[in-house]
Each structure stands twice: as C-alpha cells, then as structure tokens.
Design a protein around this motif. Structure first.
Motif, PDB file in Angstrom:
ATOM      1  N   SER A 173      -4.482   5.290   6.573  1.00  0.00           N
ATOM      2  CA  SER A 173      -4.159   4.798   5.233  1.00  0.00           C
ATOM      3  C   SER A 173      -4.236   3.277   5.230  1.00  0.00           C
ATOM      4  O   SER A 173      -4.141   2.632   6.262  1.00  0.00           O
ATOM      5  N   GLN A 174      -4.412   2.731   4.026  1.00  0.00           N
ATOM      6  CA  GLN A 174      -4.487   1.289   3.837  1.00  0.00           C
ATOM      7  C   GLN A 174      -3.581   0.910   2.689  1.00  0.00           C
ATOM      8  O   GLN A 174      -3.574   1.563   1.642  1.00  0.00           O
ATOM      9  N   ASN A 175      -2.795  -0.151   2.889  1.00  0.00           N
ATOM     10  CA  ASN A 175      -1.889  -0.627   1.856  1.00  0.00           C
ATOM     11  C   ASN A 175      -2.077  -2.133   1.731  1.00  0.00           C
ATOM     12  O   ASN A 175      -1.837  -2.869   2.688  1.00  0.00           O
ATOM     13  N   ASP A 176      -2.513  -2.596   0.564  1.00  0.00           N
ATOM     14  CA  ASP A 176      -2.705  -4.021   0.316  1.00  0.00           C
ATOM     15  C   ASP A 176      -1.446  -4.574  -0.335  1.00  0.00           C
ATOM     16  O   ASP A 176      -1.010  -4.083  -1.383  1.00  0.00           O
ATOM     17  N   THR A 192      -2.833  -6.776   4.535  1.00  0.00           N
ATOM     18  CA  THR A 192      -3.263  -5.383   4.502  1.00  0.00           C
ATOM     19  C   THR A 192      -2.646  -4.660   5.691  1.00  0.00           C
ATOM     20  O   THR A 192      -2.756  -5.125   6.821  1.00  0.00           O
TER      21      THR A 192
END
Length: 157
Positions: free
Chosen positions: A90-93, A45
C-alpha cells in the motif's frame, strides 16, 4: 494533472521490523489545461512492503547424475546470498495542510492566508498560557497534582 510529473527524493528511511519505507519527496504538479500553473509541494510517502523470497531458478534436470556430482547441481540451489523481493502492498501520501493549499492557489494566496492564521493561533495560545498559568499552578500544587503539600507549603514555594 499532467503527463509529466517532476519528483525529487530528499530522503528515505526504512523500518525493517514493520517493513515500512518512508520517502520524503518534493513534487511539482502541473495542470496541462492551465499553462502557467504549477504547484510545488513537499510530502512524505509511506510505503507498506511485503517480502517474498526470490523465485528459485528451475534446474534443467531434477536429480544429480551421481551422488558425488554436486558441482553440477550446486549452481541451481537456492543460496542465502540471494536477496528477497519486496513488493508494495500500500501507499499513503501525507501532505501538510499548507502544502495541500498549494493545489488550489495560483500564486500562494491561500498558503499565505493559512500561514497568517497559524501565526494568530500561536499568538493566542501564548496569551492564553500566560494569562491562565496561575490557575494551572493552583490545580497542580494545591488541588490535585502534589497532594503531599499543604496550602501553606504550596504558597511558600
């Protein structure tokens, strides 16, 4: 998915220059409608952070009683020892392809099929590199890469 998500954090890396936090996570997804289904996955993440200075404490009075009376006002000043606050922008998996297939496969059948395809692709790459290395050698040493060699020098080594 499920009201209960199991998460294990394996590692954390912080890029202070770019204010980015990388978190390596193992997660178990369960779908409550299907009782025995669980999908253990591994992912990274990426959290983009925004830094804000801490909010200053509001003093109960705006000016000191006297110019020499700094002890009363010093407890309300913002000091450099206060740590800034970080908020997630922001979050990016990021899932690997084989981990993504764990969501759709009950017993890992699709993951096994994907692993087999990856082995076949690796074998074909090795066969192709072995078969066509003479062509690459000619292109690098005779045609283009090392122009200072003549064909005779390239053949002799």
């Amino acid at each position: 998915m499920s009201p209960r998500i199991e998460i294990t954090i394996d590692g954390v890396a912080y890029d202070e220059k770019n204010l980015t936090l990388y978190v390596n996570i193992h997660q178990v997804f369960r779908i409550w409608v299907i009782p025995f289904f669980k999908a253990p996955v591994s992912l990274v993440t990426v959290l983009k952070l925004v830094r804000y200075p801490p909010l200053p404490r509001q003093p109960s009075y705006s000016t000191p009683i006297s110019p020499n009376d700094t002890a009363i006002n010093s407890s309300h000043r913002s000091t450099s020892s206060e740590k800034p606050l970080y908020f997630i922008q922001s979050q990016n998996d990021l899932y690997q392809v084989n981990e993504f297939f764990n969501f759709f496969s009950q017993f890992g059948i699709l993951s096994g099929l994907l692993l087999l395809c990856q082995f076949v692709a690796t074998a074909l790459c090795i066969v192709g590199a072995t078969m066509f290395w003479p062509i690459s050698w000619v292109e690098q040493n005779v045609i283009g890469g090392n122009r200072e060699k003549s064909i005779g020098d390239a053949v002799r080594g």
